[in-house]
Every structure is written in structure tokens, then in C-alpha cells.
Design a protein around this motif. Structure first.
Motif, short mmCIF file in Angstrom:
data_model
loop_
_atom_site.label_atom_id
_atom_site.label_comp_id
_atom_site.label_asym_id
_atom_site.label_seq_id
_atom_site.Cartn_x
_atom_site.Cartn_y
_atom_site.Cartn_z
N ALA A 1 0.85 -1.19 0.00
CA ALA A 1 0.00 0.00 0.00
C ALA A 1 0.88 1.24 0.00
O ALA A 1 0.60 2.23 -0.68
CB ALA A 1 -0.92 0.00 1.21
N TYR A 2 1.96 1.20 0.78
CA TYR A 2 2.97 2.26 0.80
C TYR A 2 4.23 1.72 1.45
O TYR A 2 4.21 0.68 2.12
CB TYR A 2 2.47 3.50 1.55
CG TYR A 2 2.28 3.30 3.05
CD1 TYR A 2 3.31 3.60 3.94
CD2 TYR A 2 1.09 2.82 3.58
CE1 TYR A 2 3.16 3.42 5.31
CE2 TYR A 2 0.92 2.64 4.95
CZ TYR A 2 1.96 2.94 5.81
OH TYR A 2 1.81 2.75 7.15
N LEU A 3 5.35 2.40 1.25
CA LEU A 3 6.62 2.06 1.88
C LEU A 3 7.03 3.24 2.75
O LEU A 3 6.72 4.40 2.44
CB LEU A 3 7.71 1.78 0.84
CG LEU A 3 7.63 0.46 0.06
CD1 LEU A 3 6.53 0.51 -0.98
CD2 LEU A 3 8.96 0.17 -0.63
N TYR A 4 7.79 2.94 3.81
CA TYR A 4 8.15 3.99 4.78
C TYR A 4 9.59 3.82 5.24
O TYR A 4 10.07 2.70 5.42
CB TYR A 4 7.22 3.93 5.99
CG TYR A 4 7.58 4.93 7.07
CD1 TYR A 4 7.24 6.27 6.93
CD2 TYR A 4 8.27 4.53 8.22
CE1 TYR A 4 7.58 7.19 7.93
CE2 TYR A 4 8.59 5.44 9.22
CZ TYR A 4 8.25 6.78 9.05
OH TYR A 4 8.59 7.69 10.02
N TRP A 5 10.26 4.97 5.43
CA TRP A 5 11.63 4.99 5.98
C TRP A 5 11.75 6.14 6.97
O TRP A 5 11.11 7.19 6.81
CB TRP A 5 12.68 5.23 4.90
CG TRP A 5 12.76 4.22 3.82
CD1 TRP A 5 13.59 3.14 3.75
CD2 TRP A 5 12.01 4.20 2.60
NE1 TRP A 5 13.41 2.45 2.58
CE2 TRP A 5 12.43 3.08 1.85
CE3 TRP A 5 11.01 5.03 2.07
CZ2 TRP A 5 11.90 2.77 0.60
CZ3 TRP A 5 10.47 4.71 0.83
CH2 TRP A 5 10.92 3.59 0.11
N GLU A 6 12.63 5.97 7.95
CA GLU A 6 13.05 7.09 8.80
C GLU A 6 14.47 6.82 9.28
O GLU A 6 14.87 5.68 9.48
CB GLU A 6 12.11 7.29 9.99
CG GLU A 6 12.07 6.14 10.98
CD GLU A 6 11.17 6.43 12.18
OE1 GLU A 6 11.73 6.51 13.30
OE2 GLU A 6 9.96 6.56 12.00
N ILE A 7 15.24 7.89 9.42
CA ILE A 7 16.58 7.79 9.99
C ILE A 7 16.92 9.17 10.54
O ILE A 7 16.90 10.16 9.82
CB ILE A 7 17.62 7.32 8.95
CG1 ILE A 7 19.03 7.29 9.56
CG2 ILE A 7 17.61 8.17 7.71
CD1 ILE A 7 19.25 6.20 10.56
N GLY A 8 17.21 9.23 11.83
CA GLY A 8 17.48 10.51 12.45
C GLY A 8 16.28 11.42 12.29
O GLY A 8 15.15 11.08 12.61
N GLY A 9 16.49 12.61 11.76
CA GLY A 9 15.39 13.56 11.55
C GLY A 9 14.75 13.44 10.18
O GLY A 9 13.88 14.24 9.84
N GLN A 10 15.15 12.45 9.40
CA GLN A 10 14.60 12.27 8.05
C GLN A 10 13.47 11.25 8.04
O GLN A 10 13.53 10.25 8.75
CB GLN A 10 15.69 11.79 7.10
CG GLN A 10 16.91 12.67 7.00
CD GLN A 10 17.94 12.05 6.08
OE1 GLN A 10 17.77 12.01 4.86
NE2 GLN A 10 19.01 11.55 6.67
N LYS A 11 12.49 11.50 7.18
CA LYS A 11 11.40 10.55 6.96
C LYS A 11 11.05 10.55 5.48
O LYS A 11 11.23 11.55 4.78
CB LYS A 11 10.16 10.95 7.77
CG LYS A 11 10.35 10.92 9.28
CD LYS A 11 9.08 11.34 10.00
CE LYS A 11 9.27 11.33 11.51
NZ LYS A 11 8.04 11.77 12.22
N GLY A 24 14.99 16.58 6.93
CA GLY A 24 15.51 16.89 8.25
C GLY A 24 14.37 17.26 9.16
O GLY A 24 13.31 17.70 8.70
N SER A 25 14.55 17.08 10.47
CA SER A 25 13.43 17.27 11.40
C SER A 25 12.88 18.69 11.39
O SER A 25 11.72 18.91 11.73
CB SER A 25 13.88 16.90 12.82
OG SER A 25 15.01 17.67 13.21
#
Length: 635
Positions: A389-399, A412-413
Motif C-alpha cells: 500500500a505504501y513504503l516507509y523509511w526514517e533515519i534521524g530527523g529524516q522521513k 531533516g526534522s
């Protein structure tokens, strides 16, 4: 982006015609799985993807005879988080390891591909860089379903190919003659690959999972001069690190071929699924004016010039696109190029389908076994492949959120969300967030839905873990007593005690790596630019306040003295100013060498209170900057 499609159409027909019913997958059959993951290999750095600088004939052959993916994506943009996604079947909004510190552990109760396959009766072995729990933690591989793991548990340890030891099931495996860094007699990667091949031989009569998260071409760019791959590149007109890097990739190519040859020798080729991929996006290593995205163009299409934005460490396509393929004669329809969209969270359920294992509940991945097989195992009948349906990533302040061809990213956050249509803009250069606010709003709802707070594993004792991190440099003693270092030459300098750091563009929050340490007269401390939670890219700068206006005639630099060269300054520019605002044109430009000695540049006398060092490139081609000591020559 496809360079082999015409060939693959022809090969696909031949592959289909060669398949007999005796080779069709039986419901109760246990297929072997070999997964080879090259650390930091870029999307366009294999020759099947058109590389003009690096040769990979054995991997190319697998791509021609198997299926390779145009949209295989990493689980995260850096080493440890992407491995956690791979092993657990979860995306990075649900994983326990979301930072890249080196030894952050899985929780003790977490399932991995290893533990899933152990319940199915598989022998399980891992060889290379673990990255999901240092020694003394709840995340070590032998506690997560692996009978054997040989290599590095901690990522810092894994930067060196000549450490005094590597790890085998939490015990130290000594490597003869090694002093750490680039000094030694035993190339660790050879040992790791040999142990993987021995594992396959030892378990040829039972089902096995052989996981090879190998370290090349990441880390210190080292390869023995005696390796046949170095002979190919040693005389290329490139910087030596670029030549070493290319040779490491070709070495990996040869070893991939050796593993495939071993499977054929043992009669296992038609009963073993072989995967090959990168671990996260590539880096723009070895940049220059002629090659602004790096000499080997990890993220630049070698024929069209189309670019992926960003690099490893970002959630733009340059940080997520990986080379990826799968091969198994008779099980996987060969000669194909697939545009199926998948990422590392999908590997666990795919392997579950391949082996007949039961994947744990609560994972985010979707099996792409149907896509892998093509028509080969279904008598020509096509079976629909389930899509995300969708894909998701996050790392530190990134999404980032991927919804079919639409991608929303917060780089960035404190940065605004951006929106891109990848079907029209693969370079993510045209932000259409203002044009499609309703689409962006819907994707932000998905991002909120996908995130849950990270719950990491724990350490019972960090002593061995910290020892492993120091082993990169060959020492098992506390860091302050590491061997001999070069003392900073302060002859003719404006006294460091009269200077201070006026400003710095970036400094690491991971440990004591602040810019002020470049003025402390202690060669054992150093400044390093930020890499957690987000890598800061070039250019970097440090501005030194001399306390008052002075006549200055030069600048002196000493690289970090802890055994590594990460962040070592290559191209630089020096500026001066009397007010700290107007720096004008550079008074000096040049390149520092990859050496641990005092280096300096002398220029015509200048009146200045402020001196700015601008760092443009790094000696290994990385995005960082570091220095043990800095000084201004003057009165």
C-alpha cells in the motif's frame, strides 16, 4: 535505467523452454538460500548496470541468467538500520535499531530470518558485518538464530581489513600479523569468505541459510597488492583510493562467482536461491570537477547522465536504490528485468515462502516470491504479485513515504516536507508539494501511522564491545594510551591558547569530537563533522579567532592520529578576514596528503584576526572532515 532489457527478452525465452516439470518447486522441499550483501556498493557500480570504470563479469552473468531489479530499495540509508530491517522484516518506523552508532542491539525477544529458519530445521550461518548488537548485548547473532557468525559485530571494528582479530560467535578469532588500520598480513575478508564457503560444504546434505553481509567495498579502501583484481586497476589514471575501491568491487565479483561455482560443484545450484544486493545507497566517492558525483558514479546513469539525488545517509533515491538480483536455474525464471517495487523488509517473508518457514507476526514486509519465480514454477501461469500500500523509511530527523510512484520526503526534522513524482522526476529535482497539497497531506497521515518509538536492546557489559571498536586500530587498551602519535609542530604559530573557535559548520555529537580540540595541543583528540543522526556533506569550515589583528603567513594541519583517516582533509581553501564577515577570495588553495604528519601551506603576508579553513573533499572520498590540530602561522 535499464541496460540489458533486449538481451533479457531473448534469454527469458530460452530459460522458459529449458524448464522441465521435474524442476518445479515441491511444497515440502526445503530450498537453500544464499544472500550476499555488499557494503555500500552503488546502484550503477556494476558493469551489468553499465559502469564504465568497474568490471563485474560474474555478477553480470547472474543478472543475465537470473532476474535483476530496477526498484530494489534498502531498508534504511545507513549500515546498522538497514541490516535490522533486512533481518526482522520490519520497516524503519518499527525496528529497534534506527541509529548507526555501531553496536546498537536488537532486543532479546526479536525474531530474525535466522531464528525463523532454525525452527524450520535449517543450518544458519552469517559471515561479514552484523551491525545489530555488539558483544555483551542482547543483539548478538548467536542469540538470534545463527549457529555461526564470523566477522564483525560492531561497525567501527569492520572499517579495518587488518584488525588483530575478528569475531566468531562472540569469541575472538586471531588474525596473524595484523596491527590494525591498513597494517597486517592477514586480510580479514579472505578469512570471512573462506569460512562461508566451508559452511556451505559442511551443510551440503541439509538445508542451509548462508548470509554474507560482506564488508567490501566499505571501510578503509584496502586490498592486497597480490590480489588479481588489483592488477586490473593499479595503473589506472585515478587517485589510489579510487583504484583500490574498484579493485575491491571486482574482488567481490570474483568471490560471488566462486560461491556459485561451489554450489554447482556440490550439485546444489538448482536447489539454492542466490541473492546479491547492496546494503544501502552508494556514496559520491572520489569527486572532482570533472566527476562531481564521484569517479565511479554510484548514482549517475553511465549512458544517459540521469542522477539519483543524494547519497548514502539520505532518504533521497541516492540513499535507497541498491543493485539487486536473484538467481536459481529452474526455480527463478531467468533473463528478466523486473520493475517490481520492494525493500529490505520484504526479504524475511520472501525467504519464508521460499523455504516453507512461518514468518513471525507483526512484520511489515510482503513476500515477492511470486515475482522471483516468474512463470517458471507455475507451468506458464502467471500468479499475481501482491504490492505494498505504501513504503516507509526514517533515519534521524529524516522521513520518507513512497506511494506507488509518488514520494514524500522530509530531509531533516526542521525541514519542510517535499513531494516528487518519480515516474517523471527520478532525480527528485522538482518539488511539487505546493501543487498537490492533498496528496502530500494524505502521505503525511501514512508517515504518522508508520512511526512508533524505537525500543532498543541492552548491554549487560560494554567492555568487549568497546575493545572491538578499538581493534580497528589494533589496540585493545583504552583509547588515551594508543601508540605513538605525531606531535603538533607549534613553531612559528600564533599561540593556540590565544586562539579560539569562532564558528564551525559541523561537529560530531557522537563523543568528544568538537572543533575546540583542534586548538588544545593534544594530538590524540580530534574534530570530526557530524554523522549522527544525519551525515553533513561538504563543504565544511572552521573559523579561528586569533584574538586580535595579526600578520599571518600560513596555515598548519595535522590529521587525526587514532589510526583512521575518515575525514582526512584533501582539497581545501584558506580565507582571512579582519572582521569575521568579509573573507573575500582565498589566500591559499591546495591538497593535503593522506599522511599523519604536520602539513602546511605558506602564503604572502596578510592582516587578519579571523582565518577560515574551507574543506572541499576528503582523502577517502567520503563526506566528512576531521583534524587533530590546526594552527595559523603568524605573529
Amino acid at each position: 535505467m535499464i541496460l540489458l532489457r533486449d538481451f533479457c527478452k531473448i534469454a527469458s525465452l530460452a530459460a522458459i523452454l529449458s524448464i522441465g516439470p521435474s524442476l518445479l518447486l515441491q511444497a515440502k522441499e526445503k530450498l537453500n538460500v544464499v544472500y550476499i550483501m555488499a557494503d555500500e556498493l552503488g546502484y550503477f557500480e556494476t558493469s551489468y548496470m553499465g559502469s564504465k570504470t568497474i568490471t563485474t563479469p560474474r555478477i553480470d552473468d547472474l543478472a543475465k541468467r537470473g532476474v535483476w531489479f530496477t526498484q530494489g530499495l534498502a531498508g534504511s540509508a545507513v549500515c546498522a538500520p538497514t541490516r535490522c530491517c533486512f533481518l526482522t522484516g520490519k520497516h524503519s518506523g518499527h525496528t529497534s535499531v534506527r541509529v548507526n552508532g555501531g553496536g546498537t542491539p536488537l532486543r532479546s525477544d526479536e525474531e530474525t530470518i535466522g531464528s525463523m529458519l532454525k525452527r524450520r530445521g535449517y543450518a544458519t550461518g552469517g559471515f561479514g558485518k552484523w551491525g545489530c548488537g555488539g558483544r555483551g548485548s542482547t543483539g548478538v547473532p548467536e542469540d538470534h538464530g545463527f549457529d555461526l557468525f564470523v566477522g564483525y559485530y560492531d561497525q567501527v571494528h569492520a572499517h579495518s581489513y587488518y584488525p588483530p582479530y575478528i569475531i566468531e560467535n562472540s569469541r575472538e578469532l586471531k588474525l596473524a600479523g595484523n596491527l590494525g588500520g591498513s597494517q597486517g598480513e592477514t586480510y580479514s575478508h579472505y578469512v570471512i569468505v573462506d569460512r562461508a564457503k566451508q559452511f556451505i560444504r559442511d551443510h551440503q546434505d541439509e538445508p542451509f541459510f548462508c548470509y554474507l553481509p560482506i564488508t567490501p567495498p566499505h571501510g578503509i579502501f584496502d586490498i592486497p597488492d597480490e590480489d588479481a583484481a588489483w592488477e586490473i586497476y593499479k595503473d589506472k589514471p585515478w587517485p589510489e583510493p579510487a583504484r583500490r575501491y574498484a579493485a575491491m568491487v571486482t574482488m567481490v565479483d570474483r568471490q560471488v562467482g566462486e560461491i556459485v561455482d561451489l554450489l554447482e560443484e556440490l550439485g546444489l545450484a538448482e536447489n539454492t536461491i542466490v541473492f546479491f544486493s547492496g546494503d544501502n545507497g552508494g556514496n559520491d566517492y572520489f569527486k572532482s570537477k570533472e566527476y562531481p558525483r564521484g569517479r565511479h558514479g554510484a548514482n549517475v546513469h553511465p549512458e544517459t547522465g540521469a542522477e539519483f539525488r543524494g547519497t548514502k545517509g539520505t532518504l533521497y533515491e541516492g540513499g535507497l536504490r541498491i543493485p539487486a538480483l536473484a538467481y536459481c536455474p529452474g526455480r527463478i525464471e531467468g533473463g528478466r528485468v523486473s520493475d517490481h517495487l520492494w525493500y529490505f523488509a520484504d526479504v524475511m517473508p520472501t525467504i519464508a515462502d521460499i523455504t516453507g518457514a512461518k514468518a513471525p507476526g507483526g512484520i511489515d514486509g510482503i513476500s515477492f516470491w511470486n515475482e522471483l519465480q516468474g512463470t517458471s514454477a507455475r507451468g506458464g501461469a502467471s500468479k499475481k504479485q501482491e504490492e505494498h500500500a505504501y513504503l516507509y523509511w526514517e533515519i534521524g530527523g529524516q522521513k520518507a513515504v513512497r506511494l506507488q510512484h509518488m514520494k514524500a520526503i522530509q530531509p531533516g526534522s526542521k525541514r519542510d516536507w517535499e513531494l516528487y513524482d518519480l515516474s517523471k522526476d527520478i532525480s527528485e529535482s522538482n518539488n511539487i508539494a505546493a501543487d498537490l497539497p492533498s496528496v502530500l497531506k494524505a502521505m503525511l497521515v501514512l508517515a504518522d501511522e508508520a512511526h512508533s518509538p524505537a525500543v532498543e536492546g541492552t548491554f549487560s557489559d560494554t567492555t568487549l564491545h568497546e575493545k572491538d571498536r578499538r581493534a580497528k586500530y589494533g589496540s585493545t587498551r583504552p583509547a588515551p594510551t594508543l601508540g605513538k602519535v605525531t606531535q603538533f609542530d607549534q613553531t612559528g604559530l600564533v599561540p593556540q591558547k590565544e586562539c579560539k573557535i569562532a564558528s564551525v559548520s559541523s561537529e560530531s555529537s557522537a563523543g568528544s569530537r568538537l572543533a575546540k580540540f583542534t586548538l588544545d595541543g593534544n594530538s590524540r583528540t580530534h574534530w570530526h563533522t557530524e554523522y549522527l543522526p544525519e551525515i553533513q556533506q561538504h563543504p565544511h569550515n572552521v573559523i579561528i579567532d586569533l584574538g586580535r589583528n595579526r600578520e599571518v603567513t600560513g596555515f598548519r594541519y595535522l590529521s587525526r592520529q587514532d589510526g583512521g583517516f575518515n575525514g582526512g582533509i584533501a582539497k581545501y581553501e584558506i580565507y582571512v578576514s579582519t572582521d569575521g564577515k568579509d573573507f573575500g577570495k582565498p589566500v591559499a588553495v591546495g591538497d593535503f596528503a593522506r599522511k599523519r604528519v604536520n602539513q602546511q601551506i605558506v602564503f604572502s603576508p596578510q592582516q587578519a584576526r579571523y582565518v577560515k579553513l574551507l574543506v572541499l573533499t576528503e582523502v577517502n572520498g567520503g563526506p566528512w572532515a576531521s583534524a587533530a590540530e590546526l594552527g595559523v602561522i603568524g605573529k
